[in-house]
Design an enzyme around this catalytic site. Structure first.
Site, short mmCIF file in Angstrom:
data_model
loop_
_atom_site.label_atom_id
_atom_site.label_comp_id
_atom_site.label_asym_id
_atom_site.label_seq_id
_atom_site.Cartn_x
_atom_site.Cartn_y
_atom_site.Cartn_z
N GLY A 65 35.44 40.07 47.53
CA GLY A 65 36.85 39.88 47.21
C GLY A 65 37.20 40.54 45.89
O GLY A 65 36.33 41.01 45.16
N GLY A 67 39.56 40.05 42.31
CA GLY A 67 40.30 39.12 41.47
C GLY A 67 41.11 39.87 40.43
O GLY A 67 41.24 41.09 40.47
N THR A 68 41.66 39.11 39.47
CA THR A 68 42.52 39.71 38.46
C THR A 68 41.75 40.62 37.52
O THR A 68 42.29 41.57 36.99
CB THR A 68 43.22 38.60 37.64
OG1 THR A 68 42.23 37.66 37.22
CG2 THR A 68 44.28 37.90 38.46
N GLY A 70 38.38 41.92 38.14
CA GLY A 70 37.25 42.66 38.67
C GLY A 70 37.07 42.39 40.15
O GLY A 70 37.88 41.71 40.77
N VAL A 72 34.25 41.23 43.37
CA VAL A 72 33.07 40.38 43.56
C VAL A 72 32.27 40.90 44.75
O VAL A 72 32.81 41.20 45.81
CB VAL A 72 33.47 38.91 43.79
CG1 VAL A 72 32.23 38.02 43.87
CG2 VAL A 72 34.39 38.42 42.68
N LYS A 87 30.33 38.99 40.04
CA LYS A 87 31.64 39.50 39.63
C LYS A 87 31.41 40.70 38.72
O LYS A 87 30.74 40.57 37.68
CB LYS A 87 32.44 38.43 38.90
CG LYS A 87 33.85 38.90 38.52
CD LYS A 87 34.55 37.95 37.56
CE LYS A 87 35.12 36.77 38.27
NZ LYS A 87 35.99 35.96 37.38
N ASP A 181 45.08 28.55 35.57
CA ASP A 181 45.25 29.34 36.79
C ASP A 181 44.78 28.54 38.01
O ASP A 181 44.04 29.05 38.86
CB ASP A 181 44.50 30.66 36.67
CG ASP A 181 45.04 31.74 37.61
OD1 ASP A 181 46.17 31.57 38.12
OD2 ASP A 181 44.35 32.75 37.82
#
Length: 346
Positions: A65, A67-68, A70, A72, A87, A181
């Site tokens: 996936g 993320g904000t 980086g 994973v 990550k 978050d």
């Protein structure tokens, strides 16, 4: 609670679009923290055994996936033959990005003793990138909702809520940290039914129990006091902003839909958060009175009326799930296709 008095342009800019650059002293603190963490680079702890590891000892098994800060990757740690999540983040001269990396690392490394926070196994830090090695979880609740196309059962939500509140309370009480978050994509689940909080890149340290920076999380889950603070130059909110985000998350899990639907822009969502009555769970018999009351408490628009973690942990809804056994693992197995899971660590 009344319409916002600032102009459309000012309101839209508030949730972090125009962050002021960190001051020089902050930058030196970040660099110092990175240097301290670099001393631990390459030491990976799996099942209680420490491995002195090089990046080449990890074998890429595919993307998990984005993320904000980086992406994973699922990787095989060849010395232990354990599959883990990594990550991967690029290092740059951007101090805001370095601040996120340092914060994410600092929080996960300090939280090794909390069973409700995704476990960090170690890290690699080079001049050009940072890899954070974590235990592999099966999915996040954002992906699970989209895959199921139906609400999460209330007993499962009860256990999810209990784990999340315990994680948030731990961060506040043990490390003076606010998450900032909280949302379904940052709440993870594994096939054993364990629920864990992740992604601490925009977490912040509390000063006198208050957060005083403008760093924003996902617009859709922002509390009213973070969208429209009395003085935008001096943000002043506390952990109850995360309680609001939790409330929005619970409504989404319980109904299967985001509580502010059909918004075409971030501005529209922010306007509705400020102008509409808070979302509530229906009283048509689908949800228990305790659950409805818990969500109502989390979504009090005036944050002074919103409970803190101690109160939430004493609420009848969470007290029930401290005692009641719910087989989250069996439920997850039933609702997961036989094909490979979709892990996520954003």
């Amino acid at each position: 609670m009344g319409t916002p008095t600032r102009s459309r342009r000012q309101l839209f800019d508030l949730p972090g679009a125009n962050l002021t650059p960190p001051k020089t002293p902050d930058n030196s603190v970040i660099e110092r923290k990175m240097k301290e963490i670099m001393k631990m680079s390459g030491i990976i702890t799996i099942n209680g055994i420490k491995y002195q590891t090089e990046m080449k000892d990890l074998e890429d098994m595919g993307e998990l996936g984005n993320g904000t800060s980086g992406h994973v990757v699922k990787m095989l740690h060849k010395p232990s033959q354990e599959v883990i999540a990594v990550k991967q983040m690029r290092r740059s001269g951007n101090m805001e990005e370095n601040k996120r990396i340092a914060m994410d690392l600092e929080v996960v490394l300090k939280s090794h003793d909390c069973p409700y926070i995704v476990q960090c196994l170690g890290c690699f830090i080079t001049d050009s990138e940072v890899w954070i090695c974590m235990e592999l979880m099966s999915t996040c609740f954002d992906k699970l909702l989209r895959r199921l196309s139906e609400p999460i059962p209330e007993p499962v939500i009860g256990k999810v809520t209990l784990a999340t509140v315990r994680a948030l309370s731990y961060l506040k009480e043990m490390h003076g940290v606010i998450h900032r978050d909280v949302k379904p994509s940052n709440i993870l689940l594994d096939d054993r039914g364990h629920v864990k909080l992740c992604d601490f890149g925009i977490s912040g340290h509390l000063v006198n129990s208050k957060a005083n920076t403008k760093n924003a999380g996902c617009t859709a889950y922002l509390a009213p006091e973070r969208i429209n603070p009395p003085d935008p130059r001096k943000p002043d909110y506390d952990i109850r902003a995360d309680v609001w985000s939790l409330g929005i998350t619970l409504v989404e899990l319980a109904t299967g839909t985001f509580p502010y639907p059909n918004c075409k822009s971030d501005f529209e969502v922010l306007s509705r958060v400020l102008q509409d009555d808070p979302p509530l769970l229906s009283d048509d018999g689908m949800f228990s009175a305790e659950f409805r009351d818990f969500v109502k408490a989390c979504l009090a628009k005036n944050y002074h009326e919103r409970p803190k973690y101690k109160e939430l942990l004493e609420h009848s809804f969470l007290c029930r799930y401290m005692e009641e056994s719910v087989d989250v693992a069996s439920w997850f197995t039933r609702c997961t296709p036989a094909s490979s899971p979709h892990p996520n660590h954003r």
